[in-house]
Design a protein around this motif. Structure first.
Motif, PDB file in Angstrom:
ATOM      1  N   GLU A  52       0.950  -1.228  -0.060  1.00  0.00           N
ATOM      2  CA  GLU A  52      -0.031  -0.263   0.434  1.00  0.00           C
ATOM      3  C   GLU A  52       1.634   1.376   0.063  1.00  0.00           C
ATOM      4  OE1 GLU A  52      -3.100   2.326  -0.417  1.00  0.00           O
ATOM      5  OE2 GLU A  52      -3.255   0.002  -0.447  1.00  0.00           O
ATOM      6  N   LYS A  56       1.074   3.761  -2.800  1.00  0.00           N
ATOM      7  CA  LYS A  56       0.412   5.742  -2.716  1.00  0.00           C
ATOM      8  C   LYS A  56       1.874   6.307  -2.963  1.00  0.00           C
ATOM      9  CE  LYS A  56      -2.221   4.570   1.962  1.00  0.00           C
ATOM     10  NZ  LYS A  56      -2.107   5.388   3.272  1.00  0.00           N
ATOM     11  N   ARG A  59       0.816   6.260  -7.181  1.00  0.00           N
ATOM     12  CA  ARG A  59      -0.136   7.139  -7.519  1.00  0.00           C
ATOM     13  C   ARG A  59      -0.294   9.218  -7.026  1.00  0.00           C
ATOM     14  NH1 ARG A  59      -4.957   3.022  -5.769  1.00  0.00           N
ATOM     15  NH2 ARG A  59      -4.721   1.685  -7.628  1.00  0.00           N
ATOM     16  N   LYS A  61       0.066  10.043  -3.813  1.00  0.00           N
ATOM     17  CA  LYS A  61      -0.725  10.116  -2.333  1.00  0.00           C
ATOM     18  C   LYS A  61      -0.332  10.653  -1.551  1.00  0.00           C
ATOM     19  CE  LYS A  61      -5.414   7.609  -3.392  1.00  0.00           C
ATOM     20  NZ  LYS A  61      -5.780   6.368  -3.208  1.00  0.00           N
ATOM     21  N   MET A  78       4.826   7.677   6.146  1.00  0.00           N
ATOM     22  CA  MET A  78       3.466   7.525   5.324  1.00  0.00           C
ATOM     23  C   MET A  78       3.501   5.692   5.876  1.00  0.00           C
ATOM     24  SD  MET A  78       3.252   6.878   1.640  1.00  0.00           S
ATOM     25  CE  MET A  78       3.627   8.240   0.938  1.00  0.00           C
ATOM     26  N   THR A  82      -0.545   4.154   7.198  1.00  0.00           N
ATOM     27  CA  THR A  82      -0.133   3.004   6.529  1.00  0.00           C
ATOM     28  C   THR A  82      -0.773   2.332   7.504  1.00  0.00           C
ATOM     29  OG1 THR A  82       0.603   4.417   4.113  1.00  0.00           O
ATOM     30  CG2 THR A  82      -0.361   2.315   4.212  1.00  0.00           C
TER      31      THR A  82
END
Length: 188
Positions: A52, A56, A59, A61, A78, A82
Motif C-alpha cells: 500500500e 500511494k 499514485r 498520494k 507514511m 498506512t
C-alpha cells in the motif's frame, strides 16, 4: 554511474517512471517490511501495508517536500500511517489500534527509528560486500540467532571454520562500515 538519491527517485516516480519505483522499492523494501512487521506483528498485514505504501507513492498520494525533512522520515511516517489505517479497516485487528498506537508511542521517536533503520541499511549493504560463505555465516549467526555449533552442524563444516569465517567477516564489515561513514552512507 552516479547513484540516484531518494529525492531524485521520488521525483522520477512522480512522473510515472516504473524503473525509479523499482529502485526505490528495492532500496527500502526490507527496512520498511521490518518496521511494519514490528508494528503490526502480522506478516500478511505487514506485506499488505508495504504494498500500500508503494501504491500511494506511485499514485502520488502524500507528497514529499524536501524542505520539510529527510525522505526516509517521510517514508516511514507514511508507512506508520498506512499500518494504522489497515488496522482500522480490519474488523478483528491482530493488534488493537490502541495497542498499536501505544507501541509506536512507547518506541523511540520516528526519527530515531529512521536513523536506526538507516544504520541497519548500511550494515546490510556492507554484508553484501562479503563473500557468499561469510554472508551465510553472518546471516545464520547474527540475523537468525543460531549458535556456532548449530551453524557447524547445518553447514557440515568444522566449528573452528565457522568461528574463523565469522571473525573475518566482522573484520571486513568493520572496515567497510568505516569506509561508508567516511564517504557518506550510501556511496559505493
Amino acid at each position: 554511474m552516479e547513484k540516484s538519491t531518494d529525492t531524485n527517485l521520488y521525483m522520477r516516480v512522480s512522473q510515472q517512471d516504473k524503473a525509479a519505483l523499482e529502485q526505490l522499492y528495492d532500496r527500502y523494501e526490507k527496512i520498511l517490511f521490518s518496521f511494519l512487521y514490528k508494528m503490526l506483528e502480522d506478516r500478511e498485514l505487514a506485506e499488505e501495508a508495504l504494498q500500500e505504501v508503494f501504491i500511494k507513492i506511485w499514485r502520488g498520494k502524500g507528497v514529499y517536500d524536501e524542505s520539510k525533512g529527510k525522505f526516509t522520515s517521510w517514508l516511514f511516517r507514511m508507512a506508520q500511517n498506512t499500518a494504522i489505517d489497515l488496522i482500522r479497516k480490519r474488523k478483528q485487528p491482530s493488534v488493537p489500534i490502541e495497542e498499536a498506537a501505544q507501541m509506536v508511542s512507547n518506541d523511540a521517536p520516528v526519527e530515531q527509528q529512521v536513523e536506526w533503520q538507516e544504520e541497519k541499511s548500511q550494515i546490510e549493504m556492507a554484508v553484501q560486500h562479503l563473500s557468499a560463505e561469510q554472508q551465510k555465516m553472518i546471516d545464520l549467526f547474527y540475523f537468525k540467532g543460531h549458535t556456532h555449533e548449530t551453524i557447524a552442524d547445518m553447514c557440515n563444516i568444522p566449528l573452528g571454520t565457522v568461528k574463523s569465517r565469522i571473525r573475518l567477516a566482522l573484520k571486513k564489515l568493520k572496515i567497510s562500515l568505516h569506509g561508508m561513514q567516511e564517504r557518506g552512507a550510501y556511496d559505493d
